[in-house]
Motif scaffolding. Structure first.
Motif, PDB file in Angstrom:
ATOM      1  N   ASP C 299       0.829  -1.210   0.000  1.00  0.00           N
ATOM      2  CA  ASP C 299       0.000   0.000   0.000  1.00  0.00           C
ATOM      3  C   ASP C 299       0.865   1.262   0.000  1.00  0.00           C
ATOM      4  OD1 ASP C 299      -2.670   1.487   0.871  1.00  0.00           O
ATOM      5  OD2 ASP C 299      -1.127   2.053   2.338  1.00  0.00           O
ATOM      6  N   ALA C 300       1.929   1.255   0.796  1.00  0.00           N
ATOM      7  CA  ALA C 300       2.790   2.446   0.877  1.00  0.00           C
ATOM      8  C   ALA C 300       3.512   2.678  -0.454  1.00  0.00           C
ATOM      9  CB  ALA C 300       3.808   2.281   2.015  1.00  0.00           C
ATOM     10  N   TYR C 301       3.975   1.596  -1.052  1.00  0.00           N
ATOM     11  CA  TYR C 301       4.642   1.745  -2.351  1.00  0.00           C
ATOM     12  C   TYR C 301       3.681   2.350  -3.364  1.00  0.00           C
ATOM     13  CZ  TYR C 301       6.933   0.775  -6.753  1.00  0.00           C
ATOM     14  OH  TYR C 301       7.502   0.923  -7.989  1.00  0.00           O
ATOM     15  N   ALA C 302       2.440   1.830  -3.365  1.00  0.00           N
ATOM     16  CA  ALA C 302       1.458   2.315  -4.339  1.00  0.00           C
ATOM     17  C   ALA C 302       1.224   3.810  -4.149  1.00  0.00           C
ATOM     18  CB  ALA C 302       0.153   1.539  -4.196  1.00  0.00           C
ATOM     19  N   ARG C 303       1.133   4.243  -2.893  1.00  0.00           N
ATOM     20  CA  ARG C 303       0.920   5.677  -2.628  1.00  0.00           C
ATOM     21  C   ARG C 303       2.130   6.473  -3.128  1.00  0.00           C
ATOM     22  NH1 ARG C 303      -0.637   4.950   2.180  1.00  0.00           N
ATOM     23  NH2 ARG C 303      -2.818   4.716   1.582  1.00  0.00           N
ATOM     24  N   TRP C 304       3.303   5.954  -2.863  1.00  0.00           N
ATOM     25  CA  TRP C 304       4.541   6.617  -3.295  1.00  0.00           C
ATOM     26  C   TRP C 304       4.561   6.737  -4.824  1.00  0.00           C
ATOM     27  CZ3 TRP C 304       8.727   4.146  -5.949  1.00  0.00           C
ATOM     28  CH2 TRP C 304       9.930   4.879  -5.990  1.00  0.00           C
ATOM     29  N   ALA C 305       4.027   5.699  -5.503  1.00  0.00           N
ATOM     30  CA  ALA C 305       4.058   5.671  -6.967  1.00  0.00           C
ATOM     31  C   ALA C 305       2.865   6.408  -7.581  1.00  0.00           C
ATOM     32  CB  ALA C 305       4.086   4.217  -7.442  1.00  0.00           C
ATOM     33  N   GLY C 306       2.043   7.027  -6.734  1.00  0.00           N
ATOM     34  CA  GLY C 306       0.895   7.757  -7.269  1.00  0.00           C
ATOM     35  C   GLY C 306      -0.200   6.852  -7.793  1.00  0.00           C
ATOM     36  N   ALA C 307      -0.245   5.658  -7.309  1.00  0.00           N
ATOM     37  CA  ALA C 307      -1.255   4.710  -7.777  1.00  0.00           C
ATOM     38  C   ALA C 307      -1.951   4.106  -6.558  1.00  0.00           C
ATOM     39  CB  ALA C 307      -0.598   3.628  -8.625  1.00  0.00           C
ATOM     40  N   ARG C 308      -2.579   2.986  -6.741  1.00  0.00           N
ATOM     41  CA  ARG C 308      -3.222   2.278  -5.626  1.00  0.00           C
ATOM     42  C   ARG C 308      -3.182   0.793  -5.918  1.00  0.00           C
ATOM     43  NH1 ARG C 308      -8.066   0.360  -7.487  1.00  0.00           N
ATOM     44  NH2 ARG C 308      -9.147   1.561  -9.102  1.00  0.00           N
ATOM     45  N   LEU C 309      -3.570  -0.023  -4.935  1.00  0.00           N
ATOM     46  CA  LEU C 309      -3.719  -1.457  -5.181  1.00  0.00           C
ATOM     47  C   LEU C 309      -5.079  -1.709  -5.820  1.00  0.00           C
ATOM     48  CD1 LEU C 309      -2.324  -2.842  -1.799  1.00  0.00           C
ATOM     49  CD2 LEU C 309      -1.125  -2.592  -3.991  1.00  0.00           C
ATOM     50  N   PRO C 310      -5.184  -2.756  -6.628  1.00  0.00           N
ATOM     51  CA  PRO C 310      -6.503  -3.093  -7.181  1.00  0.00           C
ATOM     52  C   PRO C 310      -7.422  -3.668  -6.104  1.00  0.00           C
ATOM     53  CG  PRO C 310      -4.864  -4.719  -7.860  1.00  0.00           C
ATOM     54  CD  PRO C 310      -4.118  -3.659  -7.106  1.00  0.00           C
ATOM     55  N   THR C 311      -8.720  -3.622  -6.373  1.00  0.00           N
ATOM     56  CA  THR C 311      -9.655  -4.374  -5.537  1.00  0.00           C
ATOM     57  C   THR C 311      -9.662  -5.819  -6.017  1.00  0.00           C
ATOM     58  OG1 THR C 311     -11.529  -4.014  -6.997  1.00  0.00           O
ATOM     59  CG2 THR C 311     -11.104  -2.335  -5.301  1.00  0.00           C
ATOM     60  N   GLU C 312     -10.213  -6.701  -5.205  1.00  0.00           N
ATOM     61  CA  GLU C 312     -10.226  -8.097  -5.658  1.00  0.00           C
ATOM     62  C   GLU C 312     -11.167  -8.275  -6.846  1.00  0.00           C
ATOM     63  OE1 GLU C 312     -11.841 -11.337  -3.368  1.00  0.00           O
ATOM     64  OE2 GLU C 312     -12.941 -10.026  -2.041  1.00  0.00           O
ATOM     65  N   ALA C 313     -12.240  -7.469  -6.909  1.00  0.00           N
ATOM     66  CA  ALA C 313     -13.154  -7.575  -8.049  1.00  0.00           C
ATOM     67  C   ALA C 313     -12.449  -7.123  -9.335  1.00  0.00           C
ATOM     68  CB  ALA C 313     -14.404  -6.729  -7.795  1.00  0.00           C
ATOM     69  N   GLU C 314     -11.650  -6.075  -9.233  1.00  0.00           N
ATOM     70  CA  GLU C 314     -10.898  -5.626 -10.402  1.00  0.00           C
ATOM     71  C   GLU C 314      -9.943  -6.717 -10.876  1.00  0.00           C
ATOM     72  OE1 GLU C 314     -10.908  -0.793  -9.419  1.00  0.00           O
ATOM     73  OE2 GLU C 314      -9.198  -2.039  -8.813  1.00  0.00           O
ATOM     74  N   HIS C 315      -9.264  -7.334  -9.938  1.00  0.00           N
ATOM     75  CA  HIS C 315      -8.334  -8.389 -10.319  1.00  0.00           C
ATOM     76  C   HIS C 315      -9.076  -9.540 -10.974  1.00  0.00           C
ATOM     77  CE1 HIS C 315      -5.269 -11.530 -10.087  1.00  0.00           C
ATOM     78  NE2 HIS C 315      -4.379 -10.562  -9.894  1.00  0.00           N
ATOM     79  N   GLU C 316     -10.206  -9.899 -10.409  1.00  0.00           N
ATOM     80  CA  GLU C 316     -10.943 -11.038 -10.954  1.00  0.00           C
ATOM     81  C   GLU C 316     -11.499 -10.719 -12.342  1.00  0.00           C
ATOM     82  OE1 GLU C 316     -13.371 -13.153  -8.189  1.00  0.00           O
ATOM     83  OE2 GLU C 316     -14.742 -13.854  -9.751  1.00  0.00           O
ATOM     84  N   ALA C 317     -11.993  -9.490 -12.488  1.00  0.00           N
ATOM     85  CA  ALA C 317     -12.511  -9.093 -13.795  1.00  0.00           C
ATOM     86  C   ALA C 317     -11.424  -9.257 -14.860  1.00  0.00           C
ATOM     87  CB  ALA C 317     -13.009  -7.646 -13.740  1.00  0.00           C
ATOM     88  N   ALA C 318     -10.219  -8.820 -14.530  1.00  0.00           N
ATOM     89  CA  ALA C 318      -9.115  -8.927 -15.489  1.00  0.00           C
ATOM     90  C   ALA C 318      -8.663 -10.378 -15.650  1.00  0.00           C
ATOM     91  CB  ALA C 318      -7.949  -8.052 -15.032  1.00  0.00           C
ATOM     92  N   ALA C 319      -8.552 -11.089 -14.538  1.00  0.00           N
ATOM     93  CA  ALA C 319      -8.019 -12.457 -14.582  1.00  0.00           C
ATOM     94  C   ALA C 319      -8.964 -13.401 -15.308  1.00  0.00           C
ATOM     95  CB  ALA C 319      -7.755 -12.947 -13.155  1.00  0.00           C
ATOM     96  N   SER C 320     -10.247 -13.098 -15.283  1.00  0.00           N
ATOM     97  CA  SER C 320     -11.212 -13.983 -15.942  1.00  0.00           C
ATOM     98  C   SER C 320     -11.039 -13.989 -17.450  1.00  0.00           C
ATOM     99  CB  SER C 320     -12.636 -13.551 -15.596  1.00  0.00           C
ATOM    100  OG  SER C 320     -12.825 -13.584 -14.212  1.00  0.00           O
TER     101      SER C 320
END
Lengths: 427, 427, 427, 427
Positions: C299-320
């Protein structure tokens, strides 16, 4: 707790009555510079709120004198029996020690009313003039008990205020004399032989000072004065806190576990060493006795200095030969830990006052020890394990409370008491 | 923290100035029944001394309003910047949270002087009438911040007094109406569909209520009222605290680790259940909503009852359809948690007031969440892990502080907040 | 645990029997490089001895299959019912988790005999060919359960060996290919809309993947590859572990409380960064996905990089939308975490294998979730609080164990699992 | 560590060589009934894995003998210098004590190879026959050191196996003789006077037994035998563990904090008292000495019985007058703690063997104590605080290791050593 009250101490009910008032007033005097908040907080489990000290010492008279000896006495508040019982299992339950600082009510004025209530009943009892000796003994014990708590009040207040980033003062600073030097350390020699140790029965003594008994002491030498801040600073600057070879194993583990690098209350500020005192943060005076060191630090310093700590018998043997004079808490003129008059702190053979002196003796029963009967038997005896004896009294110890046979005791890692030390060595 | 102040709320600088005074006065009113000791103690690391709350809310205005927007403002005391900073790393260091109860000085009168000092400077600022909208927003945030601490004052005082064996009361008991029965639980049905969730921008809202966004909600049903003491007692008496099958694993470990057997503040005395309240120990009223339960207890009860807790979106969907009415802290007429007028607590669709309602939603950023810029970005966002959301407000929540989109949050094992719950189920 | 076994998976009792043998053999293969001592020690309460894993997975078949479905089955040892019960309260008592490493006996050979005993009874059951579907489902669940423990064996062994100052290796190092560069990070866009989430019922799934349900997802973008060691090192070298503004409050408290300054298993040695691996201490490869980071660090890295972590639904939508391909634990050819063939780790849209991917979603029941009935209902549901979901599988996850809907979960401060992350951002 | 080796003990290099082999073989014999897992686990921070004991005793010879006195000696493994250093800061770093059970490798066979490597080098050194006296003294110290660890092996194995719900046995039970009764307790009187205490210089002694010095002992009486299980059971059944008046304050806090209700290893099973022993769970034999009690329990029993514990000087005064005979660990015929031949345990004036006897003396330096020089000065001296002295030796103490002046020591709350006690009283 005593067999034969001395002429000077008790004399008559009148003198006990006067002494009762003096001691009780002193406690109130000690609390005067303090706010209700100062009196309510508990800075650590070892310490207690001032309000608690004021109530518990009152509870002592209520429980051990008035309950049994003042017919018709009415308790101030039923719940106080538990709330202000420190550790007397024979009296009943106790409010947990570590939670004394979670009790905002009764408020300070309520505690003062409690004191007044008990003092009235005590005055009535003492004025009757027909006190039995056993009862008078318990009153006398209660007064010495209260004197012990007077010292605890000052210890605990100092600790509480030291945690406050504002570094507040309990009292104003007294003018410091120009201490131009420390008397050189001399070694006082004592010959080997059998010594009598313990209470002679000529005045008040706690049960732990009895019975008087013999001990064989090899020849030894005792330092003529206490170890000073300047001397201890040399130990610090020599890396003393980093060298495991100088320490007991438990001591070094404590040093590392707690991150100690100097005595309690020392701090470096703007490049110079300071010491938090009852008058706030003050420059460290090199010629004053080092104070607020644990047994471990005293022991490590002694090893570093090629010496050792004295045993309690050695201290008593030496102390019995000199008058009980030193820098004590003067009742009626409360100046805890003032600056010493020039030179006095270095008086030869001074074995009393200023700071308590760690000995290398663990706190144990004397041969033939019998604790007092009843609940008061819990006063001293049940603490006789894992503690080290300190002798001599400190600048926060009431003057009339100390004597050559007095045995104070603390766990080896504690430092909030006014504890220093002197060196000894084998002859 | 807000984009568009609403007509009613701000209107003019004049109304902000009036509201500032009202909110600030309410904090003092809450402290009035308390002694200096009551205000100084800290009962646990989660709680803070009342004195600290009074100072910290003042520090908020000093730091975030006066420092930047009041030219020539002089700080009351330099050390307060650290001493009363709660958790704003961007502002600088903080006095450790768990040690807030070790600070006896400044005394209560000093804190009141600090408040007066800041209030004078704020009055001068607000009276000028030329406040920029950004500044007004921070003032408004500061007032909502202070309202949160008003609730914390009551939570923390209740907890502190509960630890006192004397069971003291914060306020006198109000006459309890004759509650002759609880309205039967009905299930309110809501259809599936996409719902808009979050702040509409029509008044003050915290950053964590934004942005408004869509969520798909399956059909669900919501209990028409809160679970009551009587209902929860049935769970207790059914061995609820002994049956691991009813609990989350962490929940059962907590129950066993802490020895819980009932909600916080319940105690059996003389064979009957009582509840410690702000008015002291009172008989447990069966028809009142159960209060001071953890998330774990709410969750276990729901499982026992064959239902579940609602999600925060479900609660908001339902709450958006009803007026914000309930048993709140009335400013100007402070009666935290009085007995409810007969029947009102059971009003249909009442989704506000009395107690906070645990939801099964963990506290997480809304899609597209952006924390406020600068130090105030630390207000909410950095707590978005390991906490559960509560909705609806409690009897200790100021009435003007609550709304349908409000997200409160606590760790699942906490119980000293005024937390209860209602049931939900799948359609 | 499943409603409709797929054609491919079960087919016939014959295929189940074969799969049983394969999975069970794999566990033994994993233990082969280990000494009895390696298999007996427990490095922390979160981890278990390998011997315990070997016994507990056997206990699972004994308890949930043989006890009910194999008439005449004789238990290997009565005390194992308690000793190897992990957390099934419905089955009865459990040996305390933190004390699994205090059990020197039964010795490893005894555990192997226990496995053989149960395997013989299972073979007899499976060979009969008349297994009811419900029983076959539990067998299938037992195999997936064992696969989870295969991954735990590798996690726990790695952790245990990492504490050994000799830095021993579990396996020999495989030759590392010349990774000449990381594919540049691209952002894959996904449109807003309602998505179906959860198990389609076409094969095995845990109860926590059900029911399949709809969720509204705003438009989002997903990083085309995992964050690499090299990228994470830039965060470290930018003072990432010292900047509270980048962290969740709990995260920063954890970092400071535990003294973290880099991912678990990283160490600087002779001026260069190394990583403790199953093959011992190895130079840190910049192009490999960062591994063994906590949720807080991701989470801290993502904030540092100006981004965020995905939600699990986002990951599943892509992984499907992509095949389940990646660097997994190959049964029959055990090479946990070998070096990747050049380039493959950077394959576009690779959403499986290598490392588990932290999502910003807390582990919660899906709408309409019903845990399995009986003791097996404790498998997943009771952990649904205070955990974060991870998706995608790791190089220590058996290949046949993973799918797009799979929900792994760990507490946010844990790091001994093979956990990394990819970035996401709002569209 | 010794000034004058006795004729019998050293005589020639030949006898030292033989003794070296015997002692080293005994350690291996003790480990023979143990599996690799038994040897690897650590049941608590106070205990160590058997594998560690086998390695550390070997490290002792490598470090203190071979490094300095065997030119050309090659270390077995560099890392062992740290890994198997127990507490010698002068030697260098140490692997943390509480983490000795986290080291699965080196495996047991590796440790046995380490022992063989060092034994070969030692044999070569001892065979040369030109050993200087100082070196021979260190070898002798190393053998006594190893004997201490032989006792620790049995203590630690017993503790480890006791935590196993299978209650496994280290050895098979020996046939228990029919103990038809305990000899009545008689009081042996000793007159007051000055006694010589400490090592006479006639054989091996640790530095803490020196210098021989005088102590004044008041008249006292010593119980003729140890307190038995049956007697201690009467204390248990009299509510001994519930009566604070019988205990030291620290003792009662320990009892309540740890939930003690009987000696360690006692358990009631099927209505009858049993004792976990090295032969597994056995019925409690009333006539055997009570064992595995803490100092606190011994002290409380003595108070309950109207007596006290002896001082170490009293024990030594009495023990110096009787032969060193008792139930010890017989080298070459290892039967730790067999049942005693009928009556022997009750032999008059038996002051050795069976169990260690708590004294009321804290472990302190004798007057004039000088620790050994160099790293070996850390052997004893640095533990001289917060420990109590035990005298006499136990059934797990090697026979050739004990003598009347021997000072064992443990913290007052420990119980896993084979500790019992006898009563004393003032004359």
């Amino acid at each position: 707790m005593r067999s034969q009250p001395s002429r000077e101490e008790v004399g008559s009910a009148r003198s006990l009555e006067r002494r009762y008032r003096e001691v009780r007033d002193t406690s109130l005097d000690l609390a005067k510079p303090l706010s209700p908040e100062d009196c309510a907080l508990q800075s650590m489990p070892d310490a207690s709120p001032v309000k608690w000290h004021l109530a518990h010492t009152t509870w002592f008279f209520e429980t051990f004198v008035l309950e049994g000896h003042a017919p018709g006495y009415r308790h101030f508040h039923d719940s106080f029996r538990v709330l202000y019982n420190s550790y007397y299992n024979a009296v009943g339950d106790q409010h947990p020690r570590a939670e004394r600082g979670l009790i905002s009510r009764p408020a300070l004025p309520d505690i003062l009313a409690y004191r007044a209530h008990v003092d009235r009943a005590m005055a009535a009892l003492l004025e009757r003039g027909d006190l039995r000796e056993a009862t008078a003994s318990v009153v006398e014990l209660g007064l010495h008990h209260e004197q012990q708590h007077q010292e605890l009040i000052l210890m605990d207040v100092k600790h509480l205020l030291s945690l406050n980033p504002l570094r507040p003062a309990y009292r104003s600073a007294t003018k410091q004399p120009d201490l131009t030097g420390t008397q050189p350390l001399r070694w006082q020699a004592y010959e080997e032989g059998i010594r009598w140790i313990g209470d002679r029965g000529e005045g008040f003594a706690f049960d732990n000072e009895r019975p008087r008994h013999r001990a064989f002491l090899p020849a030894f030498e005792l330092g003529s004065r206490l170890v000073t801040n300047q001397e201890f600073l040399a130990f610090v600057e020599d890396g003393g806190y980093e060298r495991p070879d100088l320490w007991l194993a438990d001591g070094f583990a404590t040093v590392k576990g707690k991150g100690w690098t100097s005595p309690l209350y020392w701090e470096k500020s703007d490049g110079a060493w300071h010491e938090f005192t009852l008058a706030g943060l003050e420059p460290l005076l090199g010629n004053r006795p080092v104070c607020h060191v644990s047994y471990y630090e005293a022991d490590a310093y002694a090893r570093w200095a090629g010496a050792r700590l004295p045993t309690e018998a050695e201290h008593e043997a030496a102390a019995s030969e000199v008058p009980v004079e030193g820098n004590f808490l003067e009742e009626g003129a409360l100046h805890p830990c003032p600056a010493p008059p020039d030179g006095r702190a270095q008086a030869p053979a001074q074995l009393f006052g200023d700071v308590w002196e760690w000995t290398q003796s663990s706190y144990a029963p004397y041969p033939g020890f019998r604790p007092a009967t009843g609940a008061l038997g819990e006063y001293n005896g049940k603490f006789m394990v894992s503690q080290m004896v300190l002798r001599g009294g400190a600048c926060v110890t009431p003057r009339s409370h100390i004597r050559a046979t007095y045995r104070n005791f603390f766990a080896p890692a504690t430092r909030w008491q006014f504890s220093g030390f002197r060196l000894a060595r084998d002859a």
